[in-house]
Design an enzyme around this catalytic site. Structure first.
Site, short mmCIF file in Angstrom:
data_model
loop_
_atom_site.label_atom_id
_atom_site.label_comp_id
_atom_site.label_asym_id
_atom_site.label_seq_id
_atom_site.Cartn_x
_atom_site.Cartn_y
_atom_site.Cartn_z
N GLU A 179 73.23 71.90 38.59
CA GLU A 179 72.79 70.79 39.44
C GLU A 179 73.48 69.49 39.11
OE1 GLU A 179 68.31 71.17 40.34
OE2 GLU A 179 68.50 71.72 38.25
N ARG A 206 59.38 77.35 42.19
CA ARG A 206 59.22 76.04 41.54
C ARG A 206 57.82 76.02 40.92
NH1 ARG A 206 62.07 74.29 46.56
NH2 ARG A 206 63.82 72.92 46.02
N ARG A 242 82.02 81.16 84.49
CA ARG A 242 82.13 80.90 83.06
C ARG A 242 81.04 81.70 82.35
NH1 ARG A 242 79.94 74.68 83.53
NH2 ARG A 242 77.89 75.24 84.27
N ARG A 259 61.62 79.18 37.70
CA ARG A 259 62.20 78.01 37.05
C ARG A 259 61.15 77.34 36.17
NH1 ARG A 259 64.25 73.17 40.72
NH2 ARG A 259 62.03 72.74 40.90
N HIS A 292 70.47 69.47 85.73
CA HIS A 292 70.95 68.95 84.46
C HIS A 292 69.91 69.12 83.37
CE1 HIS A 292 71.63 65.67 81.53
NE2 HIS A 292 72.88 66.07 81.65
N SER A 306 72.41 79.51 39.32
CA SER A 306 71.95 79.24 40.68
C SER A 306 72.26 77.78 40.97
CB SER A 306 70.45 79.50 40.81
OG SER A 306 70.03 79.18 42.11
N GLY A 329 78.33 68.33 83.29
CA GLY A 329 77.96 67.01 83.81
C GLY A 329 78.40 65.84 82.95
N CYS A 381 70.17 77.81 45.55
CA CYS A 381 68.77 77.70 45.95
C CYS A 381 68.43 76.31 46.47
CB CYS A 381 67.84 78.08 44.80
SG CYS A 381 68.02 77.01 43.37
N MET A 428 81.52 64.84 82.21
CA MET A 428 82.72 64.11 82.67
C MET A 428 82.67 63.96 84.18
SD MET A 428 85.63 65.49 80.12
CE MET A 428 85.15 67.19 80.24
N ARG A 462 88.30 67.74 89.35
CA ARG A 462 87.25 67.96 88.35
C ARG A 462 87.83 68.11 86.96
NH1 ARG A 462 82.71 70.67 91.25
NH2 ARG A 462 83.53 71.25 93.28
N GLY A 484 71.80 74.39 42.35
CA GLY A 484 70.77 73.53 42.92
C GLY A 484 71.49 72.42 43.65
N THR A 485 71.85 72.72 44.89
CA THR A 485 72.73 71.78 45.60
C THR A 485 72.00 70.54 46.10
OG1 THR A 485 72.47 73.33 47.42
CG2 THR A 485 74.58 73.34 46.27
N ASN A 486 70.66 70.52 46.01
CA ASN A 486 69.97 69.27 46.34
C ASN A 486 70.33 68.23 45.28
OD1 ASN A 486 68.69 70.78 48.32
ND2 ASN A 486 66.89 71.15 47.06
N ASP A 487 70.10 68.62 44.03
CA ASP A 487 70.44 67.69 42.95
C ASP A 487 71.94 67.54 42.79
OD1 ASP A 487 68.14 66.45 41.83
OD2 ASP A 487 67.47 68.44 41.22
N LYS A 537 87.39 76.12 82.95
CA LYS A 537 87.32 76.26 84.40
C LYS A 537 88.67 76.70 84.97
CE LYS A 537 85.26 72.89 86.76
NZ LYS A 537 84.18 73.13 87.72
N TYR A 553 74.20 85.59 46.36
CA TYR A 553 73.06 85.43 47.26
C TYR A 553 72.85 83.96 47.62
CZ TYR A 553 70.31 83.80 43.24
OH TYR A 553 69.85 83.09 42.17
C1 PEP Z 1 68.08 71.65 43.84
O1 PEP Z 1 68.20 70.65 43.17
O2 PEP Z 1 68.90 72.03 44.68
C2 PEP Z 1 66.89 72.49 43.69
C3 PEP Z 1 66.76 73.62 44.33
O3 PEP Z 1 65.88 71.99 42.91
P1 PEP Z 1 64.82 70.90 43.39
O4 PEP Z 1 65.04 70.69 44.84
O5 PEP Z 1 63.51 71.46 43.07
O6 PEP Z 1 65.22 69.74 42.56
MG MG Z 2 66.92 70.39 41.44
#
Ligand code: PEP
Ligand code: MG
Length: 900
Positions: free
Chosen positions: A773, A590, A346, A646, A468, A792, A105, A858, A107, A96, A794-797, A26, A878
């Site tokens: 993983e 999968r 703004r 897989r 608001h 690849s 709104g 993935c 503050m 203000r 597997g960031t979940n595991d 502001k 990727y």
């Molecule tokens: C993972 O583990 O990131 C993955 C893609 O495999 P899933 O979720 O099937 O275990």
């Molecule tokens: Mg997995």
């Protein structure tokens, strides 16, 4: 003496728009407008550094701040030709907040500061209007009492003590409207307000304007750390350290009579993005009245008839500002006795929908380039283009049945249905329990922010398009209908009435944020225009500007990004959807998802129940043609794009029924005795199945499963290649922790590939890779890369195994987020310093062995914009995400490339 206070006004200013960090949005824009010769009431900005100082020094100020304020106030007095605290010609100011990033709104604000029993006489002389002067005084004491002295309702159900006195006064005089109170009544109210403050706090209301000013400055700095501001910052990723500036500015009045007005306007429509001057105003009102939604304002077009000169000037200023800033502007203005004053400009908040419209249109208009357009659209905003609308037939039926209850303002586009909750706490609690909720309020306040965030839609009885509720809903991307005056909401009985219909708490309603309609019952929804053009083919691209803009933006993103974007899909139809969204291959198929279908689960179970390899092979032989046709379907859709398949991953018990009834039924159906089922289930039981017999461990125990899957893949690929369809299979082995696991499984795949290629005479271009993983896989990536042709993540595991945290049982995650132990749920957005570090190590070590190796991700993180940016930073090839996230990942990848 370091500069702490920045003057602006009268065509000059100490600051500029570039000093946003120091002056807040502001303050920086007031300085810039002043430089541009746009009329702003004079004032000064106390820098954000003082906010930091204030908190670092036990809520005290630097010694020379007082002197700098005095000097700046002197300049304001000179330009505005009035004196702060003067009995004859008083200068009144507003105080203000103003942080770097707008927090509407959240503050505190004080208006009409400088009034007391003496200066009010001066205001009467200046304005020639005793009632106006006492009304301003009454408002000031009320605001100051609330904000600085803490006199306010205790909870949702409690009444505002000042409003109660105001209502009491009206009742005692037998009137219903504020405007029916005379100057004497308002003077009496000022005294009553002050007495109430004294009774509740024990403190006298300060009469000295300087004391008032310091109180207000302290309250604004103090409000940086109030709960709603803290929640807002958290939701919008605004760092606590930024602090707020304080803007002290000469008051101008939109409520001095019918030649006065106040309003808010946008250089483009903030809901749709359409290029038109858009806004609303109130005659004879103060600015806060528009935003607070107490009165429903008029559309700005009417101002052209009522005050043509001011309207024309306003349009010109808006154009100047949009051209100067090259972005849609949100302005606040006041017209005091025919003279226009700009109080604020703004960059306007907008829906995701309008963000895309404005960004694409501005490229076409030559205001910005494609790169800037990509920077202007947050990847998640694309969701709003892909959002559902009501099923037309179902909605028409509802209309014919008289279920449309009322119509309000179309404040946040999209369609939502859910249970009515009348307060934010209930909305939050019900949403936590999994309900769709529509939060219904007379009007919302910043206190409601958590409930609004939890609700699927927001409905208010009062307030305009810039109230608001409307602003916050649009920013959150929530469906919102505002200012629906026909609703008679009673918080006490938890009911709302519309005409003679009654809606109780918990009843279903539907709201259409694109038309403003409120409808009884839950109406089913259908996909967006983009989906209709792209997927359903029920609309042509030529008929949909929405789609055309989406297409332009995605084309620019595709030209800009370096990361490829693939999809996680297991079915031909999902794959087709993802292709239409721009997916460049499948990053994760999968295969187990295919096993659950009706026609194959029996064979899968038979394989699991078999006592020996021969029995398993018999069942697998029945699965082979089914899997083969699955893969053919996917290769056909992905013609020419790689398909990562897989091998079987989940623990086998997931395929068996567990309840007694279902076991008996299956036993009868298959002729396998119930006891054998139970024995098998007992055999397969694991305390930690997600860390147990799954992933490549299955294929190692039962190589014939991997063999069957490999055969299905290569037979499918051969079939396609023979027909001229370019099948590019990539076989991926899950949950590898040791190079020898991969060696064994890769051996099975290679042998099978050779056999099938010899049988069919078709050579298939394929790769064998692995998922990373497990921490051990990342750390030994240089060894694993000797065998793996691609990785690849597997960031979940990998998140589960790095944190030592079960991905299925992490019920305490909300507590961890609340306690700010983690900034984000690590299963949603990649944990850069832990899991991310393992990814970095894995990429580096893998490529050290196999130069230029292809590496992707993935896990679910592949569709999360912040994680996509991370993936770009560690040089992945990727990301792979669910089909509907593909456009979001494409845009996130492009934006990451832009910030290189
Ligand atoms: C993972 O583990 O990131 C993955 C893609 O495999 P899933 O979720 O099937 O275990
Ligand atoms: Mg997995």
């Amino acid at each position: 003496m370091a500069k702490q206070v920045y003057y602006f006004g009268g065509g000059e200013a100490d600051g500029t728009a570039d000093l946003r960090e120091l002056l807040g949005g502001k303050g920086a824009n007031l300085a810039e407008m002043s430089h541009l010769g746009i009329p702003v009431p004079a004032g000064f900005t106390i820098s954000t550094e003082i906010c930091t100082y204030y908190y670092d020094n036990d809520r005290r100020y630097p010694a020379d701040l007082d002197e700098q304020i005095r000097q700046a106030m002197g300049q304001v007095e000179a330009v505005m030709a009035a004196g702060f605290g003067s009995a004859e010609n008083p200068l009144l100011v507003s105080v203000r907040s103003g942080s770097r990033s707008s927090m509407p709104g959240m503050m505190d604000t004080i208006l009409n500061l400088g009034l007391n029993d003496v200066t009010v006489e001066g205001l009467i002389a200046q304005s020639g209007d005793e009632r106006f002067a006492y009304d301003s005084y009454r408002r000031f004491v009320q605001m100051y009492g609330d904000v600085v002295m803490g006199v306010r309702p205790a909870d949702d159900e409690d009444h505002d003590p000042f409003e109660a006195l105001l209502e009491g006064k009206k009742a005692s005089l037998g009137v219903t409207q504020d405007v029916e109170l005379g100057a004497g009544d308002l003077r009496a109210l000022v005294a009553e307000f002050k007495a109430e403050i004294k009774a509740r706090t024990g403190a006298d209301f300060p009469d000295d304007p300087r004391e008032q000013l310091w109180g207000a400055i302290g309250a604004v700095f103090g409000s940086w750390h109030n709960e709603r501001a803290a929640v807002y910052r958290k939701l919008n990723n605004i760092p606590d350290e930024w602090g707020t500036a304080v803007n002290v500015q000469a008051m101008v009045y939109g409520n001095m009579g019918n030649d006065c007005a106040t309003g808010v306007a946008f250089s483009r429509d903030p809901a749709t993005g359409e290029k038109r001057f858009y806004g609303e105003y109130l005659i004879n009102a103060q600015g806060e009245d528009v935003v607070a939604g107490i009165r429903t304002p008029r559309p700005i077009e009417q101002l052209q008839d009522e005050m043509p000169d001011a309207y024309d000037q306003l349009v010109r200023i808006c154009d100047t500002l949009e051209t100067h800033y090259k972005d849609m502007q949100d302005i606040e203005f006041t017209i005091q006795r025919g003279t226009l004053w700009m109080l604020q400009c703004r960059v306007g908040k907008r829906t995701g929908f309008s963000a895309i419209t404005i960004a694409v249109d501005m490229v076409k208009e030559g205001l910005i380039d494609e790169r800037e357009a990509l920077r202007r659209v947050e990847p998640d905003q694309l969701d709003q283009l892909l959002r559902p609308v009501f099923d037309v037939e179902a909605k028409r039926r509802a209309e014919n049945e008289g279920l449309v209850l009322a119509k309000g303002l179309n404040a946040g586009p999209g369609a939502a249905a859910g249970k009515v909750a009348f307060n934010a706490h209930d909305a939050e609690a019900w949403a936590d329990r999994g309900d769709q909720v529509i939060l219904v309020r007379i009007e919302t306040s910043p206190e409601d922010i958590r409930g609004m965030n939890a609700a699927s839609g927001i409905l208010t009885a009062r307030g305009g398009m810039t109230s608001h509720a409307a602003l916050v809903a649009r920013q959150m991307g929530k469906v919102c209908v505002a200012g629906c005056g026909e609703l008679d909401i009673d918080y006490a009985t938890r009911q709302m009435r519309v005409g003679d219909q009654v809606i109780n708490e918990g009843d279903f309603i539907s709201i259409d944020g694109s038309t403003g309609e409120v409808i009884a019952g839950a109406i089913p929804t259908i996909p967006s225009e983009v989906l209709q053009v792209l997927l359903q083919k029920t609309m042509s691209a030529d008929d949909s500007e929405v789609y055309q803009r989406y297409e332009s933006l995605m084309a620019w993103a595709d030209r800009t990004r370096r990361l490829r974007v693939r999809t996680n899909a297991d079915q031909p139809d999902q794959s087709a959807t993802a292709r239409l969204f721009g997916a460049e291959g499948i990053g994760l198929c999968r295969t187990e998802h295919m096993f659950f279908e009706e026609d194959r689960i029996d064979s899968v179970r038979e394989m699991i129940l078999a006592d020996d390899e021969a029995g398993r092979r018999k069942a697998l032989a029945r699965l082979l043609p089914i899997q083969r046709s699955d893969f053919i379907g996917i290769f056909e859709v992905m013609d020419g794009y790689p398909v990562t398949i897989r091998t079987l991953d989940p623990p086998l018990h997931e395929f068996l029924p567990h309840e007694a009834g279902a076991i008996e039924q299956l036993a009868a159906q298959t002729g396998v005795p119930v006891e054998r089922f139970q024995r098998k289930l007992e055999d397969l039981r694991e305390a930690n199945p997600m860390l147990g017999h799954r992933g490549c461990r299955l294929g190692i125990a039962y190589p014939e499963i991997t063999e069957m899957q490999a055969r299905a893949i290569f037979e499918a690929a051969s079939d396609c290649l023979k027909r001229g369809i370019k099948a590019i299979p990539e076989i991926m082995i899950p949950l590898v922790g040791h190079i020898n696991e991969l060696r064994l499984q890769a051996g099975v795949v290679r042998r099978t590939a050779r056999a099938v290629q010899d049988e069919t005479g078709v050579e298939v271009d394929y790769q064998i890779g692995t998922m990373i993983e497990l921490p051990r896989a990342a750390l030994t990536a240089h060894e694993i890369a000797e065998e793996a042709e691609f990785f690849s993540f597997g960031t979940n595991d990998l998140t589960q195994t790095t944190f030592g945290l079960s991905r299925d049982d992490a019920k305490f995650i909300p507590d961890y987020l609340h306690a700010e132990i983690w900034p984000e749920d690590p299963f949603v957005s990649i944990d850069g310093s832990g899991v991310g570090e393992l990814v970095r190590i894995g990429v580096e070590r893998g490529r050290a062995t196999r130069g230029g190796m292809k590496v992707g991700i993935c896990g679910e993180h592949g569709g999360d914009p912040a994680s996509v940016e991370f993936c770009h930073g560690v040089d992945l090839d990727y990301v792979s995400c669910s089909p509907y996230r593909v456009p979001i990942a494409c845009l996130a990848a492009a934006r990451a490339a832009l910030s290189d």
